[in-house]
Design a protein around this motif. Structure first.
Motif, PDB file in Angstrom:
ATOM      1  N   ALA A   1       0.831  -1.202   0.000  1.00 56.47           N
ATOM      2  CA  ALA A   1       0.000   0.000   0.000  1.00 56.47           C
ATOM      3  C   ALA A   1       0.870   1.258   0.000  1.00 56.47           C
ATOM      4  CB  ALA A   1      -0.926  -0.013   1.222  1.00 56.47           C
ATOM      5  N   TRP A   2       1.944   1.236   0.780  1.00 58.05           N
ATOM      6  CA  TRP A   2       2.884   2.368   0.802  1.00 58.05           C
ATOM      7  C   TRP A   2       3.534   2.559  -0.562  1.00 58.05           C
ATOM      8  CZ3 TRP A   2       8.228   1.885   0.062  1.00 58.05           C
ATOM      9  CH2 TRP A   2       8.975   3.053   0.277  1.00 58.05           C
ATOM     10  N   ALA A   3       3.936   1.458  -1.196  1.00 55.36           N
ATOM     11  CA  ALA A   3       4.573   1.551  -2.516  1.00 55.36           C
ATOM     12  C   ALA A   3       3.612   2.145  -3.538  1.00 55.36           C
ATOM     13  CB  ALA A   3       5.044   0.167  -2.963  1.00 55.36           C
ATOM     14  N   ARG A   4       2.329   1.783  -3.434  1.00 54.66           N
ATOM     15  CA  ARG A   4       1.345   2.341  -4.371  1.00 54.66           C
ATOM     16  C   ARG A   4       1.127   3.824  -4.104  1.00 54.66           C
ATOM     17  NH1 ARG A   4      -4.470  -0.382  -4.273  1.00 54.66           N
ATOM     18  NH2 ARG A   4      -4.408   0.523  -2.186  1.00 54.66           N
ATOM     19  N   GLU A   5       1.024   4.186  -2.816  1.00 56.52           N
ATOM     20  CA  GLU A   5       0.766   5.595  -2.468  1.00 56.52           C
ATOM     21  C   GLU A   5       1.928   6.503  -2.861  1.00 56.52           C
ATOM     22  OE1 GLU A   5       0.019   5.379   1.658  1.00 56.52           O
ATOM     23  OE2 GLU A   5      -1.905   4.330   1.442  1.00 56.52           O
ATOM     24  N   THR A   6       3.144   5.977  -2.785  1.00 56.80           N
ATOM     25  CA  THR A   6       4.316   6.796  -3.131  1.00 56.80           C
ATOM     26  C   THR A   6       4.662   6.714  -4.615  1.00 56.80           C
ATOM     27  OG1 THR A   6       5.780   4.944  -2.543  1.00 56.80           O
ATOM     28  CG2 THR A   6       5.309   6.579  -0.820  1.00 56.80           C
ATOM     29  N   SER A   7       3.860   5.968  -5.390  1.00 56.53           N
ATOM     30  CA  SER A   7       4.136   5.781  -6.832  1.00 56.53           C
ATOM     31  C   SER A   7       5.571   5.321  -7.042  1.00 56.53           C
ATOM     32  CB  SER A   7       3.886   7.093  -7.603  1.00 56.53           C
ATOM     33  OG  SER A   7       2.570   7.542  -7.414  1.00 56.53           O
ATOM     34  N   LEU A   8       5.969   4.333  -6.244  1.00 53.94           N
ATOM     35  CA  LEU A   8       7.367   3.908  -6.218  1.00 53.94           C
ATOM     36  C   LEU A   8       7.847   3.431  -7.580  1.00 53.94           C
ATOM     37  CD1 LEU A   8       9.923   3.363  -4.594  1.00 53.94           C
ATOM     38  CD2 LEU A   8       8.946   1.180  -3.864  1.00 53.94           C
ATOM     39  N   LEU A   9       7.049   2.613  -8.242  1.00 56.40           N
ATOM     40  CA  LEU A   9       7.494   2.062  -9.523  1.00 56.40           C
ATOM     41  C   LEU A   9       7.591   3.145 -10.599  1.00 56.40           C
ATOM     42  CD1 LEU A   9       5.600  -1.362  -9.653  1.00 56.40           C
ATOM     43  CD2 LEU A   9       8.042  -0.972  -9.382  1.00 56.40           C
ATOM     44  N   GLU A  10       6.686   4.131 -10.539  1.00 56.08           N
ATOM     45  CA  GLU A  10       6.742   5.200 -11.533  1.00 56.08           C
ATOM     46  C   GLU A  10       7.945   6.116 -11.282  1.00 56.08           C
ATOM     47  OE1 GLU A  10       4.154   4.321  -9.817  1.00 56.08           O
ATOM     48  OE2 GLU A  10       2.690   3.612 -11.300  1.00 56.08           O
ATOM     49  N   ARG A  11       8.237   6.372 -10.013  1.00 56.14           N
ATOM     50  CA  ARG A  11       9.355   7.264  -9.678  1.00 56.14           C
ATOM     51  C   ARG A  11      10.695   6.578  -9.853  1.00 56.14           C
ATOM     52  NH1 ARG A  11       7.617   9.330  -3.817  1.00 56.14           N
ATOM     53  NH2 ARG A  11       9.647  10.380  -3.914  1.00 56.14           N
ATOM     54  N   ARG A  12      10.742   5.272  -9.588  1.00 51.83           N
ATOM     55  CA  ARG A  12      12.002   4.534  -9.685  1.00 51.83           C
ATOM     56  C   ARG A  12      11.797   3.234 -10.471  1.00 51.83           C
ATOM     57  NH1 ARG A  12      16.054   5.861  -5.981  1.00 51.83           N
ATOM     58  NH2 ARG A  12      16.092   8.129  -5.843  1.00 51.83           N
ATOM     59  N   PRO A  13      11.733   3.295 -11.765  1.00 53.37           N
ATOM     60  CA  PRO A  13      11.588   2.064 -12.555  1.00 53.37           C
ATOM     61  C   PRO A  13      12.714   1.090 -12.231  1.00 53.37           C
ATOM     62  CG  PRO A  13      11.292   3.998 -13.934  1.00 53.37           C
ATOM     63  CD  PRO A  13      11.801   4.498 -12.618  1.00 53.37           C
ATOM     64  N   GLY A  14      12.353  -0.165 -12.084  1.00 49.43           N
ATOM     65  CA  GLY A  14      13.344  -1.192 -11.773  1.00 49.43           C
ATOM     66  C   GLY A  14      13.638  -1.344 -10.294  1.00 49.43           C
ATOM     67  N   PHE A  15      13.076  -0.469  -9.455  1.00 51.74           N
ATOM     68  CA  PHE A  15      13.293  -0.565  -8.002  1.00 51.74           C
ATOM     69  C   PHE A  15      12.713  -1.892  -7.508  1.00 51.74           C
ATOM     70  CE2 PHE A  15      12.764   0.264  -3.534  1.00 51.74           C
ATOM     71  CZ  PHE A  15      13.789   1.142  -3.208  1.00 51.74           C
ATOM     72  N   GLN A  16      13.430  -2.527  -6.585  1.00 50.49           N
ATOM     73  CA  GLN A  16      12.995  -3.837  -6.086  1.00 50.49           C
ATOM     74  C   GLN A  16      12.956  -3.843  -4.557  1.00 50.49           C
ATOM     75  OE1 GLN A  16      15.891  -6.452  -7.994  1.00 50.49           O
ATOM     76  NE2 GLN A  16      14.311  -7.109  -9.437  1.00 50.49           N
ATOM     77  N   LEU A  17      11.904  -4.473  -4.021  1.00 52.75           N
ATOM     78  CA  LEU A  17      11.780  -4.677  -2.579  1.00 52.75           C
ATOM     79  C   LEU A  17      12.092  -6.134  -2.274  1.00 52.75           C
ATOM     80  CD1 LEU A  17       8.521  -2.689  -1.700  1.00 52.75           C
ATOM     81  CD2 LEU A  17      10.868  -2.113  -1.052  1.00 52.75           C
ATOM     82  N   HIS A  18      13.168  -6.352  -1.539  1.00 52.32           N
ATOM     83  CA  HIS A  18      13.576  -7.705  -1.164  1.00 52.32           C
ATOM     84  C   HIS A  18      12.917  -8.082   0.164  1.00 52.32           C
ATOM     85  CE1 HIS A  18      17.212  -8.123  -3.941  1.00 52.32           C
ATOM     86  NE2 HIS A  18      16.730  -6.917  -4.196  1.00 52.32           N
ATOM     87  N   VAL A  19      12.198  -9.199   0.175  1.00 46.13           N
ATOM     88  CA  VAL A  19      11.501  -9.646   1.381  1.00 46.13           C
ATOM     89  C   VAL A  19      11.871 -11.100   1.645  1.00 46.13           C
ATOM     90  CG1 VAL A  19       9.277  -9.961   2.523  1.00 46.13           C
ATOM     91  CG2 VAL A  19       9.596  -8.072   0.903  1.00 46.13           C
ATOM     92  N   ASN A  20      12.301 -11.373   2.888  1.00 46.51           N
ATOM     93  CA  ASN A  20      12.671 -12.735   3.274  1.00 46.51           C
ATOM     94  C   ASN A  20      11.454 -13.484   3.780  1.00 46.51           C
ATOM     95  OD1 ASN A  20      14.289 -14.988   4.111  1.00 46.51           O
ATOM     96  ND2 ASN A  20      16.012 -13.555   4.278  1.00 46.51           N
ATOM     97  N   PHE A  21      11.296 -14.732   3.355  1.00 42.73           N
ATOM     98  CA  PHE A  21      10.168 -15.563   3.767  1.00 42.73           C
ATOM     99  C   PHE A  21      10.674 -16.776   4.535  1.00 42.73           C
ATOM    100  CE2 PHE A  21       8.625 -13.093   0.236  1.00 42.73           C
ATOM    101  CZ  PHE A  21       7.349 -12.727   0.640  1.00 42.73           C
ATOM    102  N   SER A  22       9.887 -17.216   5.514  1.00 42.10           N
ATOM    103  CA  SER A  22      10.292 -18.322   6.385  1.00 42.10           C
ATOM    104  C   SER A  22       9.903 -19.662   5.772  1.00 42.10           C
ATOM    105  CB  SER A  22       9.625 -18.177   7.753  1.00 42.10           C
ATOM    106  OG  SER A  22       8.268 -18.582   7.679  1.00 42.10           O
ATOM    107  N   PRO A  23      10.503 -20.751   6.255  1.00 41.87           N
ATOM    108  CA  PRO A  23      10.127 -22.081   5.757  1.00 41.87           C
ATOM    109  C   PRO A  23       8.656 -22.384   5.976  1.00 41.87           C
ATOM    110  CG  PRO A  23      12.147 -22.195   7.065  1.00 41.87           C
ATOM    111  CD  PRO A  23      11.613 -20.811   7.215  1.00 41.87           C
ATOM    112  N   VAL A  24       8.080 -21.893   7.079  1.00 46.27           N
ATOM    113  CA  VAL A  24       6.662 -22.148   7.360  1.00 46.27           C
ATOM    114  C   VAL A  24       5.794 -21.582   6.242  1.00 46.27           C
ATOM    115  CG1 VAL A  24       4.770 -21.693   8.963  1.00 46.27           C
ATOM    116  CG2 VAL A  24       7.070 -22.152   9.848  1.00 46.27           C
TER     117      VAL A  24
END
Length: 611
Positions: free
Chosen positions: A434-457
């Motif tokens: 929701a924050w990324a959408r509100e800040t227009s992150l992809l439009e302001r920074r094309p190619g920007f990536q958010l790295h998120v770690n996920f657990s085995p569960v």
């Protein structure tokens, strides 16, 4: 010759009244000989040759003789069973009447179907039958049989057996209620899946064992936690844990008497041992039990699963005779052992009890914090080493508590063990999208990536990939997310994780291998898995400026990744010297305290997204 089945109000003989009083008192008892005495008194009172009790079988397909008294023979247990569909008129009559009085049983339309196969061979001329009910439903029949010619049944006799039917029905109701109550108590005291004692019964038995310890002997309590069981239960369903624990109970029962064991939680057993060297015995026993429980168990899909077991041991029951405290300490020790690594054994001594108790209190706080939504994501920038601009960020889970951040190593395992990790993490992910959408992150920074770690569960949860994809689509941030997985997660989850990573790649969600170089991943994973990139662990980057071997490892990993077409992030960069060296070795992207610490979402946007 058939008399009507309506009851005339004949004056009952005094013998009938006396017999009913005796039968009523007798029916209140639970002795095994009660049915026989009831039948004997009834037969003698009415002067019939035989009195018997019959029970309807499940589905009402037949009626089976349970007990029979015969004059001159005493109690008999004949193997007699009559099919209901062979005499429908008889069973219809039993269902509709208070009493079935067949004075000429071999000709009576209601009983004639029984004549050839039952009445004639035994010489039965008349029968007086009454239904026996259980909570209003017929469950059996009291059958009184006259041998010889037809016989008239008086109104007083009919009233007598009708009263007796009520007495027997009341007895059935009472016994059924008692059995239901016994079953309820049994379910409260015993675990249905394993047959072992539940927590309250185990504590009661343990308290008795402690109180009755012989002189010179001591007692040790062990708690056994089957690791991974909760996460696998999410995958295979609720009955899976019960089936595993049932198999585990059978294996434990081959080593320790079942009366000394209990199932304390979904994935935890407890037991005790006693002797003159209780601690040493408990330690040796822990090893035997771990080996027994480590043997493969079958999963519903046919896979062969292996479990490691964390064991907590509390010796010295004489010093701490409180059974409830002994069990709590053992469970805390097992919990502590599980957090330190697979298959660990931890012995609890008085000087560490407070520390372990704090761990339990922290677990309760984690559950409360999850309900209160106190967990948050902070972003640490991933920086282009040439331009100094943020080309991405890693979302790091944080728990602000009492003015400081609780280390993730303290609370993430608790979220995983409690099964809350997926709920909490997905909620944070929605906030991040929701924050990324509100800040227009992809439009302001094309190619920007958010790295998120996920657990085995999460990786092993059914529907995880679809939920992740659908959530990203719902917020319009497809292409923003990079899924990170550690080497150790890949190792511990095996092919389950590998198949999930392939599915993520098919769904267009890139996968990066985190902390590369410190875990158990094989280099073949770089070839076999659809990886988008990897992160060189911070331990190498921190040492590369001073340590030639570390520098060689970093150079090798950078070269390997380049040839494999993998993106590389160097983690843990803290000094300009390290940054310069990494650039000289071919690194292009890095993260670390040199650039910034993890920031809340709004401060991150102001600092790294405004240029």
């Amino acid at each position: 010759m058939n008399a009507p089945d309506t009851l005339t109000l004949d004056q009952p003989p005094p013998a009938f009244e006396a017999a009913l009083k005796v039968l009523h008192r007798l029916a209140q008892r639970d002795d095994e000989d009660v049915p026989g005495r009831l039948l004997e008194i009834t037969a003698e009172t009415l002067g019939v040759a035989r009195a018997s009790l019959w029970a309807l079988t499940p589905g009402r397909r037949s009626i089976r003789c349970r007990a029979m008294f015969e004059q001159g023979q005493g109690m008999l247990t004949p193997e007699i069973e009559l099919a209901c569909d062979a005499a429908p008129a008889y069973f219809q009559a039993i269902e509709g009447l208070l009493v079935l009085a067949a004075e000429d049983a071999q000709r009576d339309p209601r009983t004639v179907e029984l004549a050839e196969g039952y009445l004639k061979p035994l010489g039965i001329g008349a029968i007086l039958d009454v239904p026996i009910c259980e909570f209003g439903e017929i469950v059996g029949v009291l059958c009184l049989e006259h041998l010889g010619p037809p016989r008239r049944w008086s109104g007083a006799e009919r009233l007598f057996v009708t009263s007796l039917s009520g007495i027997l029905s009341q007895r059935h109701d009472r016994l059924r209620m008692a059995a239901t109550e016994d079953e309820r108590k049994r379910q409260l005291l015993f675990d249905a899946a394993t047959g072992l004692a539940g927590r309250s019964l185990f504590i009661d038995r343990l308290a008795h064992a402690v109180a009755e310890l012989p002189a010179g002997h001591d007692l040790a309590v062990l708690a056994l936690d089957l690791e991974r069981l909760r996460s696998l239960a999410h995958r295979y369903g609720g009955n899976f844990a019960d089936s595993v624990m049932a198999e585990g109970a059978a294996r434990i029962g081959q080593v320790v008497p079942a009366a000394r064991c209990g199932r304390i939680a979904d994935d935890t057993f407890a037991l005790w041992v006693s002797g003159d060297r209780a601690q040493g015995l408990a330690t040796r026993l822990a090893g035997r039990l771990q080996r027994a429980l480590a043997l493969p168990m079958a999963a519903p899909d046919g896979d062969s699963l292996e479990f490691s077991t964390a064991v907590g041991i509390v010796p010295g029951a004489r010093a701490e005779p409180d059974a409830d405290r002994l069990l709590r300490d053992a469970l805390t020790a097992a919990f502590s052992a599980a957090r330190k690594g697979r298959g660990r054994v931890e012995v609890v001594w008085p000087d560490v009890r407070n520390e372990l108790q704090s761990s339990l209190e922290l677990e309760r706080e984690v559950r409360r914090a999850a309900d209160a939504r106190e967990f948050t994501f902070r972003l640490q920038p991933i920086v282009d080493l040439v331009t100094g601009r943020a080309v991405g960020a890693e979302a790091l889970m944080r728990w602000p508590r009492e003015g400081r951040d609780v280390p993730p190593s303290d609370f993430v395992p608790l979220l995983e063990d409690s099964g809350l990790i997926a709920q909490v993490h997905m909620g944070l992910l929605r906030d991040l999208f929701a924050w990324a959408r509100e800040t227009s992150l992809l439009e302001r920074r094309p190619g920007f990536q958010l790295h998120v770690n996920f657990s085995p569960v999460q990786l092993q949860s059914p529907g995880f990939v679809e939920e992740l994809r659908d959530t990203a689509r719902a917020y319009g941030v497809e292409g923003l997310l990079v899924c990170e997985i550690t080497e150790n997660t890949l190792f511990s989850s095996g092919e389950d994780a590998a198949s999930t990573l392939r599915y993520l790649a098919e769904m267009g969600i890139p996968v990066s291998l985190d902390d590369f170089g410190t875990g158990f991943a094989s280099l073949t994973h770089l070839i076999d898995l659809p990886l988008h990139g990897l992160k060189i662990d911070r331990s190498f980057c921190l040492r590369c400026a001073e340590d030639a071997k570390a520098r060689a490892v970093v150079a090798g990993l950078l070269g390997l990744a380049k040839h494999l077409g993998l993106d590389v992030v160097a983690e843990g960069v803290e000094t300009d010297a390290q940054r310069a060296l990494l650039v000289s070795l071919g690194a292009t992207v890095a993260q670390g305290y040199l650039f910034d610490r993890a920031l809340d979402l709004e401060p991150f946007a102001q600092r790294w997204l405004c240029d």
